[in-house]
Design an enzyme around this catalytic site. Structure first.
Site, PDB file in Angstrom:
ATOM      1  CG  HIS A  86       0.334 -13.479 -10.996  1.00 31.43           C
ATOM      2  ND1 HIS A  86      -0.112 -12.993 -12.204  1.00 31.43           N
ATOM      3  CD2 HIS A  86      -0.071 -14.737 -10.721  1.00 31.43           C
ATOM      4  CE1 HIS A  86      -0.650 -14.072 -12.943  1.00 31.43           C
ATOM      5  NE2 HIS A  86      -0.563 -14.866 -12.307  1.00 31.43           N
ATOM      6  CG  ASP A 222       0.782 -10.155 -14.171  1.00 31.46           C
ATOM      7  OD1 ASP A 222       1.890 -10.521 -13.571  1.00 31.46           O
ATOM      8  OD2 ASP A 222      -0.161 -10.765 -13.753  1.00 31.46           O
ATOM      9  CB  SER A 650      -0.213 -17.454 -14.432  1.00 34.47           C
ATOM     10  OG  SER A 650      -1.603 -16.848 -13.872  1.00 34.47           O
TER      11      SER A 650
END
Length: 715
Positions: A86, A222, A650
Site C-alpha cells: 500500500h 502487503d 507502514s
C-alpha cells in the site's frame, strides 16, 4: 560529539528509567541510557552503537522514509528496498495501464534494465539529529502572541537549517516536541531515482481489502520492492540511465528461522502522528463532532467512486489509489470513535486534568498554570460545531478532484490571465501539463456524482455557518445540487483539457471570475480558512495553554507519558511476538500468526477483496512451501507483536535481537484503535507480514529467485 553526549546525560535526568517496555516511540540517540538495558533483558543482542551511530554504519542507515509517508528498509548491497504494497500503491498504479496492469497482475523485473521509474518517488536517509531547544526557546518569551512566537521560531529554524545543510547536500528539518517545549533538528539525505523492482498481484498485496483492513486475523502479502539508484560516486542524482544501484552504508540480513510467542521484536520507522498529550476536550470533540463527519464524508466519496470503479479496469485504475487512501482513514476514524468511547478515554483524561488543575492552583504554581485547563476547555467548547463543519468540508475537498480547483489549476490560470504575452508563453506549457495530469486521474461522470453528493451532505449536515454560496444554492435547489453541478460542469473551463487550451489561447480574467466551479470552490475555500477575531484570540490562548499543560504535566509528574508524540521522525519501538485471545476465525494453533491455508479458506472466486490466483490455490493444496515452511509444516503469512506503532510505520522492518529482518509491519488491530491517543497495554498489536511469506511469494509463487539471491539469508 562531546556536546551531544553532555546533552544525552542531562536529558536522561528528566526521564525515569521505569518505563513500560512495549509502550513508547523512542529517539535513537537516547536508546543507550533510556531503553538499552530493558531491551537486553527482552532479547536484544546489539549494542546501542550498532543501532544508532553518527560515526559508523548502524541500523539507522538501513531505514528510510519512503516517499514522505511510509517507511522502508535496505535489504541488499545493491540498493534493494522493501516496503508495503500500500506504500508503493501510487507508484505501481502510475506505472500501470489497462494493457499492462501491474497493479492487478503483479510485476517482477527480470533484470535491472526492466526496473521501472515512476515520475516522482524518493527515499530519505537519516544522517543525524541534535538538540536545539535552548537556542530556539532563547528567541521567544511568554508575552508573545502565538503568531509572533511562531515567526521568531521560524526565523531561527531557517538559520539552523542553513547552517547544517552543507550547501544543499542535506535536507534539514527542525521539529517541535512535547508541544513546543523541546526542539531537535534532523539531517537527511534524499535519493530521487527510485525504481519499481516488483510487486505481487493486487489479489495478494491487498487481500482482504477494506473488509479486513485493521482486522485480525489477516492474510495479506502487503509488500512491494524498489531499488535506489545513485551517481557513480554514490551521491543522489536525478534519473539517468547512467546511474547505478546505491551501495547503502548498512542493509538488513533476512532471517527465515521464523518467530514464536515472546520472541523479542523491535521496529524502526517513521510514525506519522500520535496525540497522546491531547486534552480531554480534544478527545471529546473528535469522538462526537469531528470524526463522525469525517466518516460520513469519506463514505459518501467512496460510494460514488466505487460505482464507477467496478465498471472497468481502466476506471478502477483511475480511482484505486485515491479510494484506498480515503478508505484507510474512513475505517480508522470509525474505529477511533468506537475504541475511545468504549474505554472512556476522555473521562480518564479529564480526571488527570482535574488533578493537574488542583496542582496548578497551588500558590507556587498558580501564576503560571492556574488558568491552563479552563482556557483549553473554553477553546474546545467554542470550536466543537466548527470541527464538525470543517470535517464535512475537508472530505469534499479530499474526494472531489474539483473541490479545490480554484487554488490549484485555477490560481495558475488567474496568474496567466494577468501576465503579459512574454510571461504567458513561459507559463503555458506547465499549466497545460498540470491540466493533462489532473484529467488523467479523473472521470467526469464520476466527478459530477462525487461533488454533487458531497455538496448535498455538507449542506444538510455541516451545521455551523455554511459557505455563503453553498447556503444560497441549497435554498434555490431544495438541497439537491445534482442539476447545478451538471450545469456547472457543462460551463466550466476546468472540465476538459481542450477548454483549458482554449483559455490559454484567449485568456480572460472576467471569464475565469464567472466560471461556476471557480466561484463555488473559491467561496468554500475562503469560508474554510476564515477565522474570526474571537477565534484567533481563542486559538492563541489555547496554543499557549496546551504548551503549558504539557510542561506542567511533566514538571508535576502527573503525566505518565515519558516520550514525545510521533511526528514523522525516526523512532524505535520494542516489544515481543504476542498473541491475542483465541479466535475461531484463525486456524493457527496460537493466535499470533496466520497461515496460507487460512488465506485460502477466505477465498471467494471473482470477489474484489477475497479472490486469489489459481496458482496459490494449487501450491497450497500441494504444500509447495519450500524452505519457507514453518516447523509445523504450514506457511505462515502474518504475525502479531505488541510494538507501539502508528500510521507512517507502514513498511517498517520488524527485527529480531540480532537486527535481522523477520517481518514487515503494515497494520494495527481495530480493538486498540485508540492507540494514537492512548496506549492499550492489553490489546494493542502490530500486524506484520512474515518475511518467509514475502520471500515465498517472490521466489516460489512468482519465480523471481534472482531477487531473493541478492539478499543475505540467515537460516
Amino acid at each position: 560529539m562531546k556536546k551531544l553526549l553532555l546533552f544525552v546525560v542531562s536529558a536522561i535526568m528528566l526521564v525515569p528509567a521505569s518505563v513500560k517496555a512495549d509502550e513508547g516511540m523512542w529517539f535513537l540517540m537516547f536508546i543507550e541510557r533510556l531503553n538499552h538495558r530493558d531491551m537486553q533483558k527482552m532479547g536484544l543482542q546489539l549494542t546501542a552503537e550498532e543501532i544508532y551511530s553518527i560515526n559508523n554504519h548502524s541500523l539507522k542507515d538501513a531505514i528510510v522514509q519512503f516517499n514522505g509517508g511510509c517507511t522502508a528498509e535496505m535489504i541488499s548491497k545493491d540498493g534493494l528496498v522493501l516496503t508495503n504494497h500500500h506504500c508503493g500503491y501510487d507508484a505501481i498504479a502510475e506505472l500501470s495501464s489497462a494493457e499492462k496492469n501491474y497493479l492487478k497482475n503483479g510485476y517482477w523485473a527480470k533484470n535491472r534494465a526492466d526496473e521501472l521509474k515512476p515520475s516522482s518517488l524518493y527515499v530519505r536517509f537519516f544522517v543525524r539529529m541534535d538538540d536545539c531547544t535552548k537556542r530556539i526557546l532563547s528567541v521567544v518569551n511568554p508575552t508573545m502572541s502565538e503568531a509572533d512566537r511562531e515567526k521568531a521560531i521560524n526565523a531561527e529554524i531557517a538559520k539552523i537549517e542553513k547552517e547544517n545543510n552543507e550547501g544543499g547536500k542535506y535536507t534539514v528539518s527542525v521539529r517541535p516536541f512535547f508541544q513546543g517545549n523541546e526542539y531537535y533538528y534532523f539531517v537527511y539525505q534524499d535519493y530521487k531515482d527510485v525504481r519499481l523492482v516488483g510487486t505481487p498481484p493486487e489479489s495478494l498485496g491487498k487481500f482482504g481489502g477494506d473488509t479486513d483492513n485493521w482486522e485480525w486475523p489477516r492474510h495479506t502479502a502487503d509488500f512491494s520492492m524498489f531499488r535506489v539508484y545513485a551517481d557513480a560516486n554514490g551521491n543522489p542524482a536525478e534519473y539517468s540511465t547512467n546511474n547505478v544501484p546505491l551501495k547503502p552504508k548498512h542493509y538488513l540480513p533476512v532471517n527465515i528461522g521464523g518467530v514464536k510467542e515472546n520472541d523479542f521484536a523491535m521496529i524502526l520507522g517513521y510514525p506519522g502522528r500520535t496525540n497522546r498529550w491531547m486534552p480531554a476536550g480534544g478527545i471529546e470533540q473528535n469522538v462526537k463532532f469531528a470524526y463522525p463527519a469525517w466518516v460520513e464524508g469519506s463514505k459518501t466519496g467512496m460510494d460514488n467512486m466505487k460505482k464507477y470503479m467496478v465498471q472497468s479496469d481502466a476506471l478502477n485504475l483511475i480511482y484505486a489509489s485515491k479510494f484506498a487512501g480515503v478508505a484507510n482513514y474512513w475505517k480508522n476514524r470509525q474505529g477511533m470513535i468506537d475504541a475511545l468511547s468504549k474505554f472512556g478515554t476522555a473521562k480518564t483524561k479529564a480526571a488527570q486534568e482535574a488533578k493537574f488543575h488542583k496542582w496548578a492552583n497551588q500558590p507556587a504554581n498558580k501564576a503560571k498554570y492556574g488558568n491552563v485547563v479552563p482556557t483549553i476547555n473554553k477553546f474546545y467548547a467554542m470550536t466543537n460545531e466548527k470541527s464538525r463543519h470543517d470535517n464535512y468540508m475537508m472530505q469534499l475537498f479530499r474526494t472531489s478532484a474539483f473541490g479545490t480547483v480554484s487554488r490549484g489549476l485555477g490560481r495558475q490560470l488567474e496568474n496567466y490571465a494577468k501576465a503579459d504575452a512574454t510571461k504567458r508563453a513561459q507559463m503555458a506549457p506547465a499549466i497545460l501539463e498540470m491540466a493533462q495530469g489532473m484529467h488523467s486521474e479523473l472521470h467526469i461522470p464520476a466527478e459530477k456524482d462525487i461533488l454533487a453528493a458531497q455538496l448535498n451532505l455538507y449542506a444538510k449536515k455541516a451545521g455551523y455557518t455554511l459557505a455563503p454560496m453553498v447556503e444560497k444554492l441549497a435554498k434555490e435547489n431544495n438541497g439537491d445540487f445534482t442539476k447545478y453541478v451538471n450545469a456547472a460542469f457543462d460551463l466550466s473551463i476546468f472540465t476538459s483539457v481542450d477548454r483549458v487550451k482554449a483559455f490559454l489561447d484567449l485568456p480572460s480574467e472576467e471569464l475565469l471570475k464567472n466560471d461556476p466551479l471557480f466561484v463555488l470552490t473559491n467561496d468554500m475555500l475562503n469560508h474554510y480558512s476564515f477565522r474570526s477575531e474571537e477565534l484567533i484570540k481563542s486559538q492563541n490562548d489555547f496554543g499557549a495553554s496546551f504548551r503549558l499543560l504539557v510542561e506542567g504535566l511533566r514538571e508535576s509528574k502527573i503525566g505518565e507519558i515519558k516520550y514525545p508524540d510521533a511526528n514523522s521522525t525516526l523512532r524505535l519501538t520494542y516489544g515481543k511476538v504476542r498473541s491475542l485471545p483465541a479466535d475461531k476465525r484463525n486456524d493457527a494453533s496460537i493466535n499470533n500468526y496466520t497461515t496460507l491455508a487460512g488465506q485460502v479458506k477466505k477465498y471467494k472466486k471473482g470477489d474484489l477483496e477475497f479472490d486469489l490466483p489459481t496458482r496459490v490455490l494449487e501450491m497450497n493444496a500441494k504444500k509447495e512451501f519450500g524452505r519457507y515452511a514453518d516447523k509445523d509444516g504450514s506457511l505462515h503469512v502474518n504475525f502479531l507483536t505488541d510494538n507501539d506503532i502508528t500510521g507512517g510505520n507502514s513498511g517498517s522492518p520488524v527485527l529480531n535481537g540480532k537486527g535481522e529482518l523477520i517481518g514487515l509491519a503494515f497494520d494495527g488491530n481495530i480493538e486498540a484503535m485508540a492507540g494514537d491517543v492512548i496506549f492499550d497495554k492489553k490489546l494493542q498489536r502490530t500486524i506484520n507480514v512474515d518475511i518467509r511469506y514475502v520471500l515465498w511469494v517472490i521466489e516460489n509463487f512468482s519465480g523471481a529467485k534472482h531477487i531473493v539471491d541478492e539478499m543475505t539469508i540467515v537460516k
